[in-house]
Design an enzyme around this catalytic site. Structure first.
Site, PDB file in Angstrom:
ATOM      1  N   HIS A   1      11.088   2.986   0.672  1.00  0.00           N
ATOM      2  CA  HIS A   1      11.658   2.037  -0.292  1.00  0.00           C
ATOM      3  C   HIS A   1      11.213   2.368  -1.688  1.00  0.00           C
ATOM      4  O   HIS A   1      10.267   2.949  -1.949  1.00  0.00           O
ATOM      5  CB  HIS A   1      11.591   0.573  -0.068  1.00  0.00           C
ATOM      6  CG  HIS A   1      10.074   0.344  -0.086  1.00  0.00           C
ATOM      7  ND1 HIS A   1       9.079   0.251   0.803  1.00  0.00           N
ATOM      8  CD2 HIS A   1       9.548  -0.608  -1.201  1.00  0.00           C
ATOM      9  CE1 HIS A   1       7.941  -0.311   0.510  1.00  0.00           C
ATOM     10  NE2 HIS A   1       8.013  -0.856  -0.533  1.00  0.00           N
TER      11      HIS A   1
ATOM     12  N   ASP B   1      10.289   0.129  -5.021  1.00  0.00           N
ATOM     13  CA  ASP B   1       9.794  -1.086  -5.441  1.00  0.00           C
ATOM     14  C   ASP B   1      10.752  -1.671  -6.666  1.00  0.00           C
ATOM     15  O   ASP B   1      11.183  -3.141  -6.470  1.00  0.00           O
ATOM     16  CB  ASP B   1       8.559  -1.282  -6.419  1.00  0.00           C
ATOM     17  CG  ASP B   1       7.600  -1.139  -5.339  1.00  0.00           C
ATOM     18  OD1 ASP B   1       7.933  -1.026  -4.048  1.00  0.00           O
ATOM     19  OD2 ASP B   1       6.261  -0.639  -5.489  1.00  0.00           O
TER      20      ASP B   1
ATOM     21  N   HIS C   1       8.309   5.372  -1.471  1.00  0.00           N
ATOM     22  CA  HIS C   1       7.101   5.331  -0.687  1.00  0.00           C
ATOM     23  C   HIS C   1       7.307   4.603   0.634  1.00  0.00           C
ATOM     24  O   HIS C   1       8.248   3.769   0.669  1.00  0.00           O
ATOM     25  CB  HIS C   1       5.944   4.785  -1.486  1.00  0.00           C
ATOM     26  CG  HIS C   1       6.012   3.540  -1.947  1.00  0.00           C
ATOM     27  ND1 HIS C   1       6.797   3.280  -3.166  1.00  0.00           N
ATOM     28  CD2 HIS C   1       5.768   2.107  -1.486  1.00  0.00           C
ATOM     29  CE1 HIS C   1       6.629   1.721  -3.409  1.00  0.00           C
ATOM     30  NE2 HIS C   1       6.057   1.283  -2.409  1.00  0.00           N
TER      31      HIS C   1
ATOM     32  N   ARG D   1      -5.410  -4.376   8.541  1.00  0.00           N
ATOM     33  CA  ARG D   1      -5.227  -3.798   7.016  1.00  0.00           C
ATOM     34  C   ARG D   1      -5.147  -4.841   6.141  1.00  0.00           C
ATOM     35  O   ARG D   1      -4.097  -5.504   6.112  1.00  0.00           O
ATOM     36  CB  ARG D   1      -4.372  -2.739   6.896  1.00  0.00           C
ATOM     37  CG  ARG D   1      -3.983  -2.041   5.752  1.00  0.00           C
ATOM     38  CD  ARG D   1      -2.968  -1.066   5.733  1.00  0.00           C
ATOM     39  NE  ARG D   1      -2.607  -0.239   4.799  1.00  0.00           N
ATOM     40  CZ  ARG D   1      -1.992  -0.537   3.558  1.00  0.00           C
ATOM     41  NH1 ARG D   1      -1.351  -1.817   3.577  1.00  0.00           N
ATOM     42  NH2 ARG D   1      -1.596   0.496   2.666  1.00  0.00           N
TER      43      ARG D   1
END
Length: 317
Positions: free
Chosen positions: A224, A226, A282, A292
């Site tokens: 996608h 941002d 990204h 994470r």
């Protein structure tokens, strides 16, 4: 008598010849069958070899398409890659004085935020996230809006009794100090006026596990841009609060480029920053084990989309 013996001899010879022909025929059939079996084995063997080679070539070619940009084992003072800005990104920024970047790029540094500060942020994140949790593998906590993942939805952490006074003013001070450091790092590396970029929504903690996704909010791994997802974004930063291959497996950040993708391996206190336009397509690899943690801190050039720092006043509203 002689004629009779001759007939018997001829008969014996004929029977021997017939036996010989049958033996010969069986031998020929055996040889033919053996040849066919050998041929089948050779075909199978060659097929296995070819298939194995294709697998090797496939995975090798995939490896060739992804290169590490920042490894977890490295301590980077700063590493950048200049890229061509997308035309739509530049066109929009042209109207914001002091916010136009000298260059579009991505930049990674392990020296902006300390590990102690990262540990303090992780403690803050865990205090809030333990009060909620997505049904799937991705949860968020937004200290500005109060948004907290809960099951398949979101709740306002400042509105639930169990969260009353979860965060202290000292927690918010730590958060503000880190945000200011990140802001000035963005201003410095992109050549913009720090007074012309503003914290914007959403800015949030993320917690990602290997749990199966339940809603679209859990599907963080799709490529996608941002700026397309969040219209107010102009500069995106990610601060990692844990270590790749230590605290979790998978979960690398991947910049999708035309020829070779670039990966950023999370490292505690590592700061990654990039322009938010389509030049920086990204995604995040799926986390396969562990947890994470990271903080997304976003900035806008449009003051109308600026958000205030969080504080204990949130509990009074």
């Amino acid at each position: 008598m002689q004629d009779s013996r001759k007939r018997n001899v001829n008969k014996n010879i004929s029977e021997k010849n017939s036996v010989g022909e049958n033996v010969s025929e069986r031998k020929n059939n055996d040889i033919s069958s053996s040849k066919n079996n050998n041929l089948s084995l050779r075909v199978i063997s060659r097929s296995v070899v070819i298939f194995s080679l294709l697998i090797i070539v496939y995975f090798s070619s995939n490896d060739d398409k992804t290169k590490p940009f920042a490894k977890q084992s490295e301590i980077l003072t700063g590493k950048g890659q200049v890229i061509e800005c997308s035309s739509d990104y530049l066109k929009e920024l042209d109207k914001y004085e002091g916010c136009f970047p000298k260059q579009c790029k991505r930049f990674v540094s392990d020296k902006v935020i300390s590990e102690r500060e990262a540990d303090e942020l992780l403690t803050i994140a865990k205090k809030g996230l333990q009060l909620g949790g997505s049904s799937g593998g991705a949860s968020i906590l937004d200290l500005h809006s109060g948004a907290l993942s809960m099951g398949e939805h979101f709740i306002n952490i400042y509105k639930i009794a169990a969260a009353k006074n979860t965060f202290s003013e000292n927690d918010f001070n730590i958060y503000r100090v880190v945000k200011e450091k990140v802001k000035y790092a963005v201003a410095h590396h992109f050549g913009v006026n720090p007074n012309k970029i503003y914290l914007t929504h959403p800015t949030f903690f993320s917690e990602i596990t290997s749990k199966k996704s339940v809603t679209v909010h859990d599907e963080y791994w799709h490529p996608h841009v941002d700026k397309e997802t969040y219209k107010s974004f102009h500069y995106t930063t990610l601060l990692y609060l844990g270590d790749y291959n230590k605290d979790f497996k998978g979960g690398r950040f991947v910049f999708v480029d035309e020829n070779v993708n670039k990966t950023v391996e999370p490292r505690k206190a590592r700061l990654s920053m990039f322009t938010s336009g389509s030049e920086n397509l990204h995604y995040v690899e799926k986390v396969t084990s562990g947890v994470r943690y990271a903080v997304t801190i976003s900035f806008t050039c449009d003051k109308q989309h600026a958000i205030e720092n969080p504080s204990t006043d949130k509990y009074k509203n």
